[in-house]
Structures are given as C-alpha cells and as structure tokens.
Scaffold this motif. Sequence first.
Motif, PDB file in Angstrom:
ATOM      1  N   GLU A 245      33.892  49.714  38.580  1.00  0.00           N
ATOM      2  CA  GLU A 245      33.569  50.331  39.868  1.00  0.00           C
ATOM      3  C   GLU A 245      34.514  49.769  40.932  1.00  0.00           C
ATOM      4  O   GLU A 245      34.968  48.623  40.803  1.00  0.00           O
ATOM      5  CB  GLU A 245      32.118  50.010  40.257  1.00  0.00           C
ATOM      6  CG  GLU A 245      31.073  50.604  39.328  1.00  0.00           C
ATOM      7  CD  GLU A 245      31.064  52.124  39.361  1.00  0.00           C
ATOM      8  OE1 GLU A 245      31.295  52.693  40.452  1.00  0.00           O
ATOM      9  OE2 GLU A 245      30.845  52.727  38.297  1.00  0.00           O
ATOM     10  N   PRO A 246      34.785  50.535  41.978  1.00  0.00           N
ATOM     11  CA  PRO A 246      35.640  50.013  43.053  1.00  0.00           C
ATOM     12  C   PRO A 246      35.137  48.674  43.611  1.00  0.00           C
ATOM     13  O   PRO A 246      35.937  47.780  43.892  1.00  0.00           O
ATOM     14  CB  PRO A 246      35.593  51.118  44.116  1.00  0.00           C
ATOM     15  CG  PRO A 246      35.365  52.369  43.319  1.00  0.00           C
ATOM     16  CD  PRO A 246      34.443  51.942  42.191  1.00  0.00           C
ATOM     17  N   ALA A 247      33.843  48.523  43.734  1.00  0.00           N
ATOM     18  CA  ALA A 247      33.285  47.265  44.246  1.00  0.00           C
ATOM     19  C   ALA A 247      33.566  46.102  43.293  1.00  0.00           C
ATOM     20  O   ALA A 247      33.766  44.969  43.741  1.00  0.00           O
ATOM     21  CB  ALA A 247      31.784  47.401  44.474  1.00  0.00           C
ATOM     22  N   GLU A 248      33.586  46.385  41.987  1.00  0.00           N
ATOM     23  CA  GLU A 248      33.904  45.327  41.015  1.00  0.00           C
ATOM     24  C   GLU A 248      35.365  44.889  41.158  1.00  0.00           C
ATOM     25  O   GLU A 248      35.666  43.695  41.086  1.00  0.00           O
ATOM     26  CB  GLU A 248      33.648  45.810  39.589  1.00  0.00           C
ATOM     27  CG  GLU A 248      32.174  45.992  39.263  1.00  0.00           C
ATOM     28  CD  GLU A 248      31.954  46.596  37.889  1.00  0.00           C
ATOM     29  OE1 GLU A 248      31.120  46.037  37.140  1.00  0.00           O
ATOM     30  OE2 GLU A 248      32.607  47.620  37.561  1.00  0.00           O
ATOM     31  N   ARG A 249      36.262  45.845  41.364  1.00  0.00           N
ATOM     32  CA  ARG A 249      37.676  45.509  41.593  1.00  0.00           C
ATOM     33  C   ARG A 249      37.819  44.656  42.845  1.00  0.00           C
ATOM     34  O   ARG A 249      38.560  43.677  42.869  1.00  0.00           O
ATOM     35  CB  ARG A 249      38.527  46.768  41.743  1.00  0.00           C
ATOM     36  CG  ARG A 249      38.789  47.509  40.459  1.00  0.00           C
ATOM     37  CD  ARG A 249      39.629  48.729  40.736  1.00  0.00           C
ATOM     38  NE  ARG A 249      39.955  49.446  39.515  1.00  0.00           N
ATOM     39  CZ  ARG A 249      40.430  50.657  39.493  1.00  0.00           C
ATOM     40  NH1 ARG A 249      40.647  51.312  40.625  1.00  0.00           N
ATOM     41  NH2 ARG A 249      40.698  51.252  38.355  1.00  0.00           N
ATOM     42  N   GLU A 250      37.129  45.055  43.907  1.00  0.00           N
ATOM     43  CA  GLU A 250      37.203  44.311  45.162  1.00  0.00           C
ATOM     44  C   GLU A 250      36.661  42.900  44.997  1.00  0.00           C
ATOM     45  O   GLU A 250      37.252  41.932  45.487  1.00  0.00           O
ATOM     46  CB  GLU A 250      36.437  45.046  46.262  1.00  0.00           C
ATOM     47  CG  GLU A 250      37.117  46.316  46.708  1.00  0.00           C
ATOM     48  CD  GLU A 250      36.297  47.114  47.709  1.00  0.00           C
ATOM     49  OE1 GLU A 250      35.360  46.553  48.326  1.00  0.00           O
ATOM     50  OE2 GLU A 250      36.589  48.312  47.871  1.00  0.00           O
ATOM     51  N   THR A 251      35.536  42.769  44.303  1.00  0.00           N
ATOM     52  CA  THR A 251      34.944  41.448  44.081  1.00  0.00           C
ATOM     53  C   THR A 251      35.867  40.579  43.238  1.00  0.00           C
ATOM     54  O   THR A 251      36.100  39.407  43.560  1.00  0.00           O
ATOM     55  CB  THR A 251      33.561  41.579  43.395  1.00  0.00           C
ATOM     56  OG1 THR A 251      32.700  42.318  44.271  1.00  0.00           O
ATOM     57  CG2 THR A 251      32.961  40.224  43.089  1.00  0.00           C
ATOM     58  N   PHE A 252      36.406  41.146  42.159  1.00  0.00           N
ATOM     59  CA  PHE A 252      37.317  40.397  41.301  1.00  0.00           C
ATOM     60  C   PHE A 252      38.534  39.935  42.099  1.00  0.00           C
ATOM     61  O   PHE A 252      38.951  38.780  42.010  1.00  0.00           O
ATOM     62  CB  PHE A 252      37.746  41.239  40.095  1.00  0.00           C
ATOM     63  CG  PHE A 252      38.653  40.511  39.155  1.00  0.00           C
ATOM     64  CD1 PHE A 252      38.175  39.488  38.343  1.00  0.00           C
ATOM     65  CD2 PHE A 252      39.996  40.841  39.072  1.00  0.00           C
ATOM     66  CE1 PHE A 252      39.018  38.808  37.476  1.00  0.00           C
ATOM     67  CE2 PHE A 252      40.844  40.166  38.204  1.00  0.00           C
ATOM     68  CZ  PHE A 252      40.355  39.148  37.403  1.00  0.00           C
ATOM     69  N   CYS A 253      39.093  40.826  42.887  1.00  0.00           N
ATOM     70  CA  CYS A 253      40.264  40.496  43.697  1.00  0.00           C
ATOM     71  C   CYS A 253      39.926  39.382  44.696  1.00  0.00           C
ATOM     72  O   CYS A 253      40.693  38.428  44.857  1.00  0.00           O
ATOM     73  CB  CYS A 253      40.773  41.735  44.422  1.00  0.00           C
ATOM     74  SG  CYS A 253      42.341  41.490  45.260  1.00  0.00           S
ATOM     75  N   ALA A 254      38.794  39.491  45.352  1.00  0.00           N
ATOM     76  CA  ALA A 254      38.381  38.476  46.329  1.00  0.00           C
ATOM     77  C   ALA A 254      38.172  37.124  45.654  1.00  0.00           C
ATOM     78  O   ALA A 254      38.605  36.091  46.174  1.00  0.00           O
ATOM     79  CB  ALA A 254      37.109  38.922  47.049  1.00  0.00           C
ATOM     80  N   LEU A 255      37.524  37.128  44.504  1.00  0.00           N
ATOM     81  CA  LEU A 255      37.271  35.868  43.805  1.00  0.00           C
ATOM     82  C   LEU A 255      38.558  35.269  43.239  1.00  0.00           C
ATOM     83  O   LEU A 255      38.752  34.051  43.296  1.00  0.00           O
ATOM     84  CB  LEU A 255      36.241  36.063  42.694  1.00  0.00           C
ATOM     85  CG  LEU A 255      34.813  36.336  43.175  1.00  0.00           C
ATOM     86  CD1 LEU A 255      33.908  36.699  42.004  1.00  0.00           C
ATOM     87  CD2 LEU A 255      34.267  35.142  43.949  1.00  0.00           C
ATOM     88  N   LEU A 256      39.435  36.096  42.715  1.00  0.00           N
ATOM     89  CA  LEU A 256      40.697  35.595  42.184  1.00  0.00           C
ATOM     90  C   LEU A 256      41.557  35.037  43.319  1.00  0.00           C
ATOM     91  O   LEU A 256      42.191  33.988  43.172  1.00  0.00           O
ATOM     92  CB  LEU A 256      41.437  36.703  41.429  1.00  0.00           C
ATOM     93  CG  LEU A 256      42.660  36.273  40.637  1.00  0.00           C
ATOM     94  CD1 LEU A 256      42.339  35.174  39.624  1.00  0.00           C
ATOM     95  CD2 LEU A 256      43.259  37.486  39.922  1.00  0.00           C
TER      96      LEU A 256
END
Length: 172
Positions: A138-149
């Motif tokens: 999901e777009p939110a999962e990409r955003e979360t992964f990017c933020a955490l990375l």
Amino acid sequence: MPTTPEMSMDMTTVGDSGLLDTLQHEVAVFARRAEQTRLGGVGQVRNSMDRAAYLLLNRLDKEGPMGVKALAASMGIDSSTVTRQVAPLVDTGLVKRTSHPEDGRAVVLQLSPRGLSRLEEVRSSRRQLMAELTQDWEPAERETFCALLTRFNSALSARMAVPPGSDTAPAS
C-alpha cells in the motif's frame, strides 16, 4: 542525560533480544542483497553504476558544485576517498573539475550535463526496481518503510559521527 551505548543497549534489549536479533540479521541480509544487486535497477541500466559513483553524483546534483573537502564532509567520508572516487567520474566526463571563482587554486566539482543525464537514467531504473519490489505494498506502507529506513540511516550516520572511544551516544 547522556547515555553510553551500553546503557542504550540495556534499555532496548530487556525482553526484546529476539526482535533485535531478527533486525540485525535482516539488515545484514539487506546489505548483502543490496551489494549483490547494487540495487542497480532494471533493464540495461542494471548494475551499471556503483554505489560510490551514484552517491557522489546524487550529492552534487542535490547540493550543487562544491570542493572536495565540502563534498567529503557532507557525505561523512575522508577527502582522499572522495578524490579517489571522483577521478573515474571526471575521466568519463560525468563530473567536471573547475577552479573556484574566488580562489583559483581551489578545485570545485560539478555534475556535468552528461553526468546529470546518466544520473537520471540510473534513478529512473532504480525507481522502476523499487516499484517492482513494492508493487503489492500500500502507498502508506511505502511511506512508512521510507520514513523508517531514513530514520535508521540517520541514526547510523549519527553513530558514525561519534569519535571512537567516546562515552556519549549522539542525541536523537
């Protein structure tokens, strides 16, 4: 209150060692996979630019022309390393060396038009790879992964900035 790395570790490992073991293992696997593929993208561009070249070109694109010392400082590496890594980029016409406008003795590194074109080609290929790898996210999962990375990489950078033997961990 400053904490030592040992204090931080004690606070995070209480009842959490299994999770931290998994995290360190997954980071190690990620590092291996990233190096194996160089996260180079897809198609003809795949594996066509090494990590050091990509990071240097990207930094020059984002921050503009700069001297070797400034580039090294912004990347958290030694000036001699930048000099060694930039040499083939200059030889292939991806980076231009020019004289500093105020001090003709100083060298300024600048992304050439050819370098920008090549960087955009590699970025496009890498974006396509990221899209493929996360196509079922999901777009939110990409955003979360990017933020955490990004947060993880920032913590690593801060950790590397602490002089060896220092008793204090960087503020987060």
